[in-house]
Design an enzyme around this catalytic site. Structure first.
Site, short mmCIF file in Angstrom:
data_model
loop_
_atom_site.label_atom_id
_atom_site.label_comp_id
_atom_site.label_asym_id
_atom_site.label_seq_id
_atom_site.Cartn_x
_atom_site.Cartn_y
_atom_site.Cartn_z
N SER A 8 -2.15 34.61 34.52
CA SER A 8 -2.20 35.70 33.53
C SER A 8 -1.60 36.96 34.12
O SER A 8 -2.15 37.52 35.07
CB SER A 8 -3.64 35.97 33.11
OG SER A 8 -3.70 37.21 32.44
N HIS A 31 0.76 33.02 31.20
CA HIS A 31 -0.20 33.49 30.19
C HIS A 31 0.01 34.98 29.94
O HIS A 31 -0.05 35.80 30.88
CB HIS A 31 -1.61 33.22 30.69
CG HIS A 31 -2.69 33.46 29.69
ND1 HIS A 31 -3.05 32.54 28.73
CD2 HIS A 31 -3.52 34.52 29.51
CE1 HIS A 31 -4.04 33.02 28.00
NE2 HIS A 31 -4.35 34.22 28.45
N ASP A 33 -1.41 38.15 27.87
CA ASP A 33 -2.55 38.66 27.10
C ASP A 33 -2.13 39.85 26.25
O ASP A 33 -1.70 40.87 26.78
CB ASP A 33 -3.67 39.08 28.06
CG ASP A 33 -4.39 37.87 28.64
OD1 ASP A 33 -4.85 37.03 27.85
OD2 ASP A 33 -4.49 37.78 29.88
N MET A 35 -3.51 42.57 23.58
CA MET A 35 -4.75 43.19 23.09
C MET A 35 -4.41 44.41 22.24
O MET A 35 -3.54 45.19 22.62
CB MET A 35 -5.61 43.63 24.27
CG MET A 35 -5.91 42.52 25.27
SD MET A 35 -6.91 43.17 26.63
CE MET A 35 -7.05 41.73 27.67
N HIS A 64 -1.49 34.79 24.31
CA HIS A 64 -2.89 34.84 23.85
C HIS A 64 -3.10 36.13 23.06
O HIS A 64 -3.19 37.22 23.64
CB HIS A 64 -3.80 34.77 25.09
CG HIS A 64 -5.25 34.87 24.81
ND1 HIS A 64 -6.18 35.14 25.79
CD2 HIS A 64 -5.97 34.72 23.65
CE1 HIS A 64 -7.40 35.17 25.26
NE2 HIS A 64 -7.30 34.93 23.96
N MET A 66 -5.18 38.58 21.31
CA MET A 66 -6.54 39.10 21.08
C MET A 66 -6.37 40.29 20.14
O MET A 66 -6.53 41.45 20.52
CB MET A 66 -7.18 39.51 22.42
CG MET A 66 -7.61 38.31 23.25
SD MET A 66 -7.92 38.75 24.97
CE MET A 66 -6.26 38.63 25.60
N MET A 135 -12.74 30.32 25.64
CA MET A 135 -12.89 31.48 26.54
C MET A 135 -14.10 31.29 27.44
O MET A 135 -15.19 30.94 26.97
CB MET A 135 -13.07 32.78 25.73
CG MET A 135 -11.85 33.26 24.96
SD MET A 135 -10.41 33.64 25.97
CE MET A 135 -11.01 34.95 27.04
N ASP A 169 -10.06 30.27 30.05
CA ASP A 169 -9.53 31.59 30.36
C ASP A 169 -10.67 32.53 30.71
O ASP A 169 -11.52 32.82 29.86
CB ASP A 169 -8.74 32.09 29.14
CG ASP A 169 -8.08 33.45 29.35
OD1 ASP A 169 -8.08 33.94 30.49
OD2 ASP A 169 -7.55 33.99 28.36
C1 DX5 Z 1 -9.35 38.20 29.26
C2 DX5 Z 1 -7.97 37.59 29.27
C3 DX5 Z 1 -7.69 36.77 30.46
C4 DX5 Z 1 -7.68 37.50 31.77
C5 DX5 Z 1 -8.27 36.58 32.78
O1 DX5 Z 1 -9.60 38.75 28.03
O2 DX5 Z 1 -7.80 36.74 28.13
O3 DX5 Z 1 -6.49 36.01 30.31
O4 DX5 Z 1 -6.42 37.91 32.21
O5 DX5 Z 1 -8.42 37.28 33.97
P1 DX5 Z 1 -9.20 36.66 35.23
O6 DX5 Z 1 -8.53 35.39 35.61
O7 DX5 Z 1 -9.05 37.75 36.23
O8 DX5 Z 1 -10.62 36.43 34.79
ZN ZN Z 2 -6.06 35.38 28.04
#
Ligand code: DX5
Ligand code: ZN
Length: 216
Positions: A8, A31, A33, A35, A64, A66, A135, A169
């Site tokens: 990620s 990956h 993310d 947001m 991903h 969110m 998750m 994740d």
């Molecule tokens: C959290 C994200 C993850 C995050 C995971 O909301 O969806 O993808 O980057 O980070 P680690 O591996 O540090 O828990």
């Molecule tokens: Zn993620």
């Protein structure tokens, strides 16, 4: 079943994304993310960044979302170079319509569930899905602790869909990856574990080996 590691980039240095991605050459996926500050409290990156990094990385992008309204944005992310587009069952968009749109854009569709959401939430959509994301932390932040309490959901989904990719994740490291692999996951997101390690490439390889051995 192939074990895939998906670093990620949320945990990487955004000022040096090309260099950070070069450290992930042995990964199966990247990956990303996304947001929106509404579905989750944080704001991260959008389609223009995906489009830029696509030009410097050949590994498939696992995006991903969110965000509260994925239907409004899936086309932007498809055009930017997403290969897998994942959104949450808890979002405000119509799920079937959003999945159909992703598929019509020629992309792989995935659905994510938060720790508090029942595995049943994905069952009606399994036929359309390439992947389910369970998750293992509350979405929104990197660096949180793995929630083992989510493992029975993986077992339940794996029993219903033996061939689907099941992704985990949040809080994945060389130890927790074994627990998730045993439960039936085969795609492992790792942010902090990869990018905060001395040697990201060897960490990616260790995650994969540990997952493979645990799944046997
Ligand atoms: C959290 C994200 C993850 C995050 C995971 O909301 O969806 O993808 O980057 O980070 P680690 O591996 O540090 O828990
Ligand atoms: Zn993620």
């Amino acid at each position: 079943m192939e074990m895939k590691i998906s670093p990620s980039i949320l945990a990487s240095d955004y000022a040096n994304l090309e260099k950070e991605l070069d450290k992930c050459a042995s990964a199966q996926l990247i990956h990303v993310d996304v947001m929106d500050g509404h579905f989750v409290p944080n704001i991260s990156i959008g389609a223009p960044v995906v489009s830029s990094i696509k030009k410097v990385c050949n590994i498939p992008f696992d995006v991903h979302l969110m965000i509260s309204n994925p239907l409004q944005y899936v086309e932007d992310f498809a055009n930017a170079g997403a290969d897998i587009i994942c959104f949450h069952t808890e979002c405000d968009s119509p799920i079937d319509e959003t999945l159909d749109k992703i598929i019509s854009l020629g992309k792989k569709a995935a659905l994510a569930i938060k720790p508090g959401t029942d595995a049943k939430a994905v069952i009606p959509y399994l036929d359309k899905l390439d992947m389910v994301l369970v998750m293992t932390v509350e979405p929104g932040f990197g660096g949180q602790s793995f929630m083992e309490s989510t493992m029975p959901k993986i077992e339940a989904i794996r029993a219903m869909a033996p061939d689907i990719d099941i992704e985990v994740d949040g809080g994945i490291n060389p130890e927790t990856v074994k627990i998730a692999a045993k439960a039936g996951a085969n795609v492992f997101v790792a942010g902090s574990a990869v990018f905060k390690s001395e040697n990201p490439e060897s960490t990616i390889n260790l995650l994969k080996t540990n997952a493979e051995n645990a799944a046997k």
